[in-house]
Enzyme design. Structure first.
Site, PDB file in Angstrom:
ATOM      1  N   ASP A 315       0.873  -1.168   0.000  1.00  0.00           N
ATOM      2  CA  ASP A 315       0.000   0.000   0.000  1.00  0.00           C
ATOM      3  C   ASP A 315       0.916   1.225   0.000  1.00  0.00           C
ATOM      4  O   ASP A 315       2.054   1.147   0.473  1.00  0.00           O
ATOM      5  CB  ASP A 315      -0.872  -0.021   1.262  1.00  0.00           C
ATOM      6  N   ASP A 507      -1.290  -0.826   6.087  1.00  0.00           N
ATOM      7  CA  ASP A 507      -1.498  -0.375   7.463  1.00  0.00           C
ATOM      8  C   ASP A 507      -2.911   0.085   7.772  1.00  0.00           C
ATOM      9  O   ASP A 507      -3.229   0.312   8.944  1.00  0.00           O
ATOM     10  CB  ASP A 507      -0.536   0.776   7.788  1.00  0.00           C
ATOM     11  N   ASP A 511      -6.779  -1.916   4.010  1.00  0.00           N
ATOM     12  CA  ASP A 511      -5.815  -2.954   3.636  1.00  0.00           C
ATOM     13  C   ASP A 511      -6.159  -4.313   4.238  1.00  0.00           C
ATOM     14  O   ASP A 511      -5.559  -5.327   3.862  1.00  0.00           O
ATOM     15  CB  ASP A 511      -4.402  -2.563   4.088  1.00  0.00           C
TER      16      ASP A 511
END
Length: 651
Positions: A315, A507, A511
């Site tokens: 991410d 995080d 996600d």
């Protein structure tokens, strides 16, 4: 006294076979000391045969399921040692067998509550608009499309809907990973789970709670967790050939010598304890070492996957970057100084709770600039702030808002991913402050180190606009970029990866689904969401991306040590079996030597708690990175919904 005993009671309940084996051993020892050797033999032998019978049932179940493990050899070892009178050896085999299973269970256990954060954050109540303009709290399940709802400041949008208020700013980081607040205007679609960052707003529901975006994230995580394949024990992969070799040597020794005791003597030293115990000990040592470096690995299977990872997906926001806006550059107008523009902007913004305002004030303080007090601050939600500073009328905010007070405003040269806060003083344009989400200092070195550790491909998955994502990717050296993704898109992207195993690092709440569906999910848990941490297989407790490389190296080291320990045990056992086959190794001596082999395997497996040569020789990545500012790179465009082109404006 109940307090000190409670851990023992819990352990006994969790591993009753281990506790029973120790208890029977204690009873047998007391009987032998009392001179009742026959009674001791009967007690230990009956117990060992009972364990063998219990193990036989498990073996039959495994065979029906199509799996072949070390159970057959363990059963034959117990029975043979009982028949030749080595009942203490039989008990030791039982203890190592049950103890190895307990250690393996412990190493593979995931002591966490799945989805607790997601479920805790799911809105339970909605504020339905009443005819008099007031509100009535109703259970969220009662909301239907067409209902009008109030959403108070700081609250989550309860269901997918349409904005009825003129405009508003939302924190959508838990859904898209976008770190900056996102502007929406009347008629824009809103996703459930967005956080209202301004005044109370009105929303028209367009979906029920069950059909909304936030609930979809919850369901994705549940589905992904349920679809994960079980971990196959490492020892089972060598169990069949080891069993065949042991039985072959024992049968040949019996056939050649004509003595049935040779068969038992060979099997005494062929107990599968090295296979059973080496892997969980090595994995526990590796997990312990990882924990000491701030990396929580939740299962032994994860360590094996880490050792073979081929693709790493990231991410962007909060993972490759810090996830918070910082001042990237100041673009003063002619005749103005950059420090003066920043100080004036900070003087006005210090009275605002907006994230961009906080970043501007922090930047001024970092540069030790004098930030004067402002009088009569007047904040216009989602637009900007007006105030009087040292007798001058200062306006700070979006380009259009500042232009209404200072007609000479010129577009600032913003790079992709940057947003501009404009400053006007006494009707004249003073300049603009460019803000961006800064790249972690350790990110480029981390990606390079992953490639050196055997990772073939790195991938960025982000909800940001493509120009922003590619601008960041060019700085850090990532291989592939996928932008503009929602949680389901990230899941689909990871499932489509062909170079596996794939490790996903993220995080945020958004996600959680992709962390769960990846072969290895790694959550940056220091400041990330609890949902991401609970859905992941690995949690990095420190705010340090370089720990992902360390996790991969620890996985490789652990698996290598586990295989070495298994190889050591198998090699020594085969050597002892050959000696026993020639009648040179009595059963009692063989039992003691086998325990020495077990001890050697355990000590070797514990080497996983120490770094190997490759790790000691590897360079150390920065653990406390210095800020890396995102440089301005000329004008750029942004296509994020609700954000003006170029990313300009107070968001």
């Amino acid at each position: 006294m109940a307090g000190p005993l409670s851990p023992l009671v819990r352990a006994t309940r969790s591993y009753p076979v281990v506790a029973a084996t120790l208890a029977v051993g204690a009873v047998g020892g007391v009987l032998e000391l009392a001179g009742a050797a026959t009674a001791a033999r009967v007690v230990l032998s009956v117990f060992a045969l009972a364990i063998a019978l219990r193990q036989s049932r498990g073996m039959v179940a495994d065979l029906r399921a199509g799996t072949y493990g070390v159970d057959l050899l363990a059963i034959l070892a117990v029975v043979s040692t009982v028949l030749v009178g080595e009942y203490w050896a039989a008990l030791v085999v039982c203890l190592m067998l049950s103890g190895g299973e307990a250690l393996e269970d412990y190493a593979a256990g995931r002591a966490r509550r799945e989805l607790s954060d997601l479920l805790a954050r799911v809105p339970r109540v909605a504020h339905r608009v009443q005819p008099d303009g007031g509100s009535l709290d109703v259970p969220i399940d009662e909301v239907v499309p067409g209902d009008e709802l109030w959403v108070r400041p700081g609250e989550l949008v309860p269901v997918d809907g349409e904005l009825l208020t003129v405009d508003a700013a939302f924190d959508e980081s838990s859904l898209t990973g976008e770190s900056l607040p996102v502007e929406h205007r009347r008629g824009d679609a809103l996703m459930s789970g967005s956080v209202n960052g301004g005044e109370a707003i009105r929303v028209r529901a367009t979906a029920t709670a069950a059909q909304s975006q936030y609930q979809a994230i919850v369901e994705l995580v549940k589905e992904a967790q349920a679809s994960k394949a079980p971990f196959v024990r490492l020892a089972d992969r060598v169990a069949v050939p080891f069993t065949l070799v042991a039985l072959g040597i024992a049968a040949v020794a019996w056939a050649v010598s004509g003595e049935a005791t040779r068969f038992a003597e060979v099997l005494v030293v062929a107990t599968p304890c090295p296979l059973i115990i080496a892997t969980p000990v090595a994995f526990m040592a590796g997990m312990s070492r990882a924990a000491k470096t701030g990396i929580i690995v939740k299962s032994g299977g994860t360590l094996e996957q880490l050792s073979r990872v081929r693709t790493v997906a990231f991410d962007k926001t909060g993972t490759l970057t810090h996830g918070a806006p910082v001042v990237a550059a100041v673009h003063p107008a002619p005749s103005w100084g950059a420090e003066e523009v920043l100080a004036l902007a900070a003087a006005v913004e210090q009275y605002s709770a907006h994230p961009l305002a906080a970043a501007i004030v922090a930047a001024a303080r970092e540069r030790a600039l004098p930030v004067p007090a402002a009088r009569d601050p007047e904040e216009h939600t989602a637009h900007g702030v007006r105030a009087t500073v040292d007798g001058r009328a200062v306006v700070v905010g979006k380009e259009g808002f500042v232009r209404s007070a200072a007609p000479g405003v010129a577009p600032a040269p913003l790079a992709p991913g940057q947003t501009g806060v404009y400053v006007g003083v006494d009707g004249a344009y003073a300049g603009a402050v460019a803000l961006a989400d800064e790249v972690r200092a350790e990110t480029p070195a981390t990606l390079a180190a992953l490639h050196r550790s055997g990772v073939r491909s790195t991938l960025m998955l982000t909800g940001d606009a493509e120009p922003t994502a590619r601008h960041i990717a060019a700085q850090i050296g990532i291989d592939d970029v996928r932008a503009g993704l929602l949680p389901q898109d990230k899941v689909d992207a990871v499932r489509a990866v062909t170079e596996r195993p794939v490790m996903m690092v993220g995080d945020g709440v958004n996600d959680a689904p992709v962390l769960a569906v990846a072969d290895i999910g790694v959550a940056m848990g220091a400041k990330g969401s609890t949902a991401a941490s609970e859905s992941a297989d690995v949690v990095v407790m420190l705010d340090d991306l370089a720990r992902t490389v360390r996790a991969v190296r620890i996985g490789r080291r652990t698996l290598r040590v586990a295989w070495q320990a298994i190889g050591l045990g198998v090699g020594l056992s085969v050597a002892l079996m050959v000696v026993a086959a020639f009648g040179l190794l009595p059963a009692i001596v063989g039992a003691w030597l086998q325990e020495a082999v077990d001890l050697a395997c355990i000590l070797w497996a514990l080497l996983a708690s120490r770094p190997g040569k490759e790790e000691r020789a590897a360079e150390v990545l920065p653990l406390t990175p210095a800020p890396l500012r995102v440089p301005a790179a000329g004008p750029g465009g942004g296509d994020r919904p609700g954000v003006p082109a170029g990313g300009r404006g107070r968001e």
